[in-house]
Design a protein around this motif. Sequence first.
Motif, PDB file in Angstrom:
ATOM      1  N   SER A  54       1.194  -0.962   0.259  1.00  0.00           N
ATOM      2  CA  SER A  54       0.205   0.136  -0.298  1.00  0.00           C
ATOM      3  C   SER A  54       0.841   1.325   0.072  1.00  0.00           C
ATOM      4  CB  SER A  54      -0.893   0.139   1.277  1.00  0.00           C
ATOM      5  OG  SER A  54       0.372   0.262   2.068  1.00  0.00           O
ATOM      6  N   THR A  55       2.327   1.297   0.331  1.00  0.00           N
ATOM      7  CA  THR A  55       3.295   2.177   0.302  1.00  0.00           C
ATOM      8  C   THR A  55       4.030   2.297  -1.029  1.00  0.00           C
ATOM      9  OG1 THR A  55       4.418   1.046   2.071  1.00  0.00           O
ATOM     10  CG2 THR A  55       2.456   2.434   2.744  1.00  0.00           C
ATOM     11  N   GLY A  56       3.550   1.292  -1.647  1.00  0.00           N
ATOM     12  CA  GLY A  56       5.009   1.319  -2.603  1.00  0.00           C
ATOM     13  C   GLY A  56       4.954   2.715  -3.450  1.00  0.00           C
ATOM     14  N   ASP A  57       3.640   4.221  -3.852  1.00  0.00           N
ATOM     15  CA  ASP A  57       3.848   4.925  -4.401  1.00  0.00           C
ATOM     16  C   ASP A  57       4.256   6.315  -3.521  1.00  0.00           C
ATOM     17  OD1 ASP A  57       2.335   3.849  -6.727  1.00  0.00           O
ATOM     18  OD2 ASP A  57       0.465   4.278  -6.250  1.00  0.00           O
ATOM     19  N   LEU A  58       4.288   5.777  -2.212  1.00  0.00           N
ATOM     20  CA  LEU A  58       4.679   6.879  -1.537  1.00  0.00           C
ATOM     21  C   LEU A  58       5.967   7.374  -1.553  1.00  0.00           C
ATOM     22  CD1 LEU A  58       4.243   9.402  -0.036  1.00  0.00           C
ATOM     23  CD2 LEU A  58       3.846   7.080   2.539  1.00  0.00           C
ATOM     24  N   TYR A  59       6.716   5.451  -1.167  1.00  0.00           N
ATOM     25  CA  TYR A  59       8.106   5.152  -1.277  1.00  0.00           C
ATOM     26  C   TYR A  59       8.536   5.727  -2.704  1.00  0.00           C
ATOM     27  CZ  TYR A  59       8.055   2.549   3.167  1.00  0.00           C
ATOM     28  OH  TYR A  59       7.722   2.346   3.762  1.00  0.00           O
ATOM     29  N   GLN A  60       8.488   6.322  -4.110  1.00  0.00           N
ATOM     30  CA  GLN A  60       8.586   5.926  -5.430  1.00  0.00           C
ATOM     31  C   GLN A  60       9.178   7.675  -5.232  1.00  0.00           C
ATOM     32  OE1 GLN A  60      10.530   3.768  -6.828  1.00  0.00           O
ATOM     33  NE2 GLN A  60      10.099   1.901  -5.815  1.00  0.00           N
ATOM     34  N   GLN A  61       7.957   8.055  -4.372  1.00  0.00           N
ATOM     35  CA  GLN A  61       7.205   9.476  -4.674  1.00  0.00           C
ATOM     36  C   GLN A  61       8.854  10.269  -3.473  1.00  0.00           C
ATOM     37  OE1 GLN A  61       3.447   9.950  -3.970  1.00  0.00           O
ATOM     38  NE2 GLN A  61       2.874   8.817  -5.952  1.00  0.00           N
ATOM     39  N   THR A  62       9.041   9.872  -2.767  1.00  0.00           N
ATOM     40  CA  THR A  62      10.156  10.631  -1.830  1.00  0.00           C
ATOM     41  C   THR A  62      11.603  10.638  -1.928  1.00  0.00           C
ATOM     42  OG1 THR A  62       8.230   9.617   0.430  1.00  0.00           O
ATOM     43  CG2 THR A  62       9.881  10.718   0.704  1.00  0.00           C
ATOM     44  N   LYS A  63      11.627  12.081  -1.663  1.00  0.00           N
ATOM     45  CA  LYS A  63      13.146  11.924  -2.260  1.00  0.00           C
ATOM     46  C   LYS A  63      14.049  11.710  -0.667  1.00  0.00           C
ATOM     47  CE  LYS A  63      12.520  12.895  -6.761  1.00  0.00           C
ATOM     48  NZ  LYS A  63      12.550  12.004  -8.020  1.00  0.00           N
ATOM     49  N   VAL A 121       6.382 -10.838   3.323  1.00  0.00           N
ATOM     50  CA  VAL A 121       8.199  -9.852   3.085  1.00  0.00           C
ATOM     51  C   VAL A 121       8.794 -10.075   2.222  1.00  0.00           C
ATOM     52  CG1 VAL A 121      10.245 -12.044   3.743  1.00  0.00           C
ATOM     53  CG2 VAL A 121       8.395 -11.670   5.601  1.00  0.00           C
ATOM     54  N   ALA A 122       8.827 -10.768   0.550  1.00  0.00           N
ATOM     55  CA  ALA A 122       8.832 -10.715  -1.123  1.00  0.00           C
ATOM     56  C   ALA A 122       7.962  -9.558  -0.710  1.00  0.00           C
ATOM     57  CB  ALA A 122       7.610 -11.900  -1.476  1.00  0.00           C
ATOM     58  N   ALA A 123       6.816  -8.968  -0.478  1.00  0.00           N
ATOM     59  CA  ALA A 123       6.509  -7.417  -0.662  1.00  0.00           C
ATOM     60  C   ALA A 123       7.130  -6.546  -0.061  1.00  0.00           C
ATOM     61  CB  ALA A 123       5.094  -7.542  -0.620  1.00  0.00           C
ATOM     62  N   ARG A 124       7.743  -6.367   1.368  1.00  0.00           N
ATOM     63  CA  ARG A 124       8.724  -5.804   1.739  1.00  0.00           C
ATOM     64  C   ARG A 124      10.195  -6.025   1.148  1.00  0.00           C
ATOM     65  NH1 ARG A 124       8.690  -5.256   8.260  1.00  0.00           N
ATOM     66  NH2 ARG A 124       6.817  -4.379   7.996  1.00  0.00           N
ATOM     67  N   MET A 125      10.740  -6.541   0.860  1.00  0.00           N
ATOM     68  CA  MET A 125      11.688  -6.661  -0.118  1.00  0.00           C
ATOM     69  C   MET A 125      11.898  -5.942  -1.194  1.00  0.00           C
ATOM     70  SD  MET A 125      13.586  -7.730   2.211  1.00  0.00           S
ATOM     71  CE  MET A 125      13.186  -7.884   3.855  1.00  0.00           C
ATOM     72  N   ARG A 126      10.918  -6.671  -2.061  1.00  0.00           N
ATOM     73  CA  ARG A 126      10.253  -5.378  -3.129  1.00  0.00           C
ATOM     74  C   ARG A 126       9.845  -3.477  -2.669  1.00  0.00           C
ATOM     75  NH1 ARG A 126       6.439  -9.508  -4.676  1.00  0.00           N
ATOM     76  NH2 ARG A 126       5.106  -8.517  -4.688  1.00  0.00           N
ATOM     77  N   ARG A 127       9.580  -3.680  -1.523  1.00  0.00           N
ATOM     78  CA  ARG A 127       9.264  -2.267  -1.569  1.00  0.00           C
ATOM     79  C   ARG A 127      10.605  -1.605  -1.497  1.00  0.00           C
ATOM     80  NH1 ARG A 127       6.204  -1.027   3.910  1.00  0.00           N
ATOM     81  NH2 ARG A 127       7.972  -1.529   4.468  1.00  0.00           N
TER      82      ARG A 127
END
Length: 282
Positions: free
Chosen positions: A104-113, A154-160
Motif C-alpha cells: 500500500s505504500t509503494g507509490d509513496l516510497y517511490q515519490q519521496t526523495k 516478506v517478498a512484498a517488503r523486500m520489493r518495496r
Amino acid sequence: MPIHPSSRVQQAREELAGRLREIRKDAGISGRELAVRCGWSESKSSRIENAKTPPSDADIKAWCRACAAENQAADLIAANRQSTDAHVQWRRLQRTGLRRLQESTGDLYQQTKIFRVYVSDVVPGFLQTPGYAAALLTSIAGFRGTPDDVSDAVAARMRRNAVLSNGAHRFSFVLEESVLRYRLCTVETMAAQLGHLLGVMDLQNVAVGIVPFSAQRTMWPMPTFTIFDDTRVHADTLDAAATLTQPSQVELYARAFEQLSQGAARGAAARSLIAGALASLD
C-alpha cells in the motif's frame, strides 16, 4: 454528519470544529456575520462549528479569510483531511493479510526523495533482512490474528525496499541502541540482521545514527515515526496507523528528529555499537 465509529476520528473532527469556532470568536464576529462574509447561511456556520457538517477546503479558506486568519488555513485544511485519513485501524489495514499492507505504500516510497526514520523498538523495515522481517511479521500476524501470508508479505517488503538502492532517494536513520539488542528472532537471524545493517551503512545515500544507552539526551525515546520529505509523517501505535500532514505537525516531528539525531553515534562509533551487539549474541 453522524458520529464516526472511530473515537479518534470523531475527536479530530470535534477539535477542528472547536478551532474554527475559536478563530471566529477571536475575530470578534458572530456566526451570522461570518455567514454574511462567507456568503452562506447562518445554519451552515453553526453546523460546522458543532461538527455536524464537515467543511470543505474552500469552506475553511473562506472562514479564515472572513476572520483575517488566512495564515491558519493550511493547518486547518490538513487537519480536516486527517480527520478521515489519519487514524486507520490496523485491523482494517491488515484484515486481508500483511502483504497488501506492505504494497500500500509503494507509490509513496517511490515519490519521496528524503526519508527520515526514527526507531526505538525494531530494525526499520527499510533495513530488514528477509529472515528478520519474517520473524517480526509472524509475531504481528499471530498477535493480531490476521491471515497468515507472511511469506508473501516478506517478498512484498523486500520489493518495496529496493528503493533503498536508488540513489535518487536519500535516507537518514536514527536508531536507539535497544533496537540492536531486542531479540525478536533466532540468534543466527539476528546476527545476519546486524551484519546487514553494517553493510547498509556503506551506501552513499544512507546515513545511520545510533543513540547509545549512555548518551546524554536532550530528547526522550519515543515511538517510531517516519517523515516523508517535508509533507507527511507516519507515526504508528498499537491500534492505529496515524498519518500526519498538518505543516505544524510535520515541523514538530522534524524538530524532534533533529534533536534525537544530536545524540546519535555515527561512523566508527556506530559500527562499534553494532559490533558490541553482535558479540553479545549467545
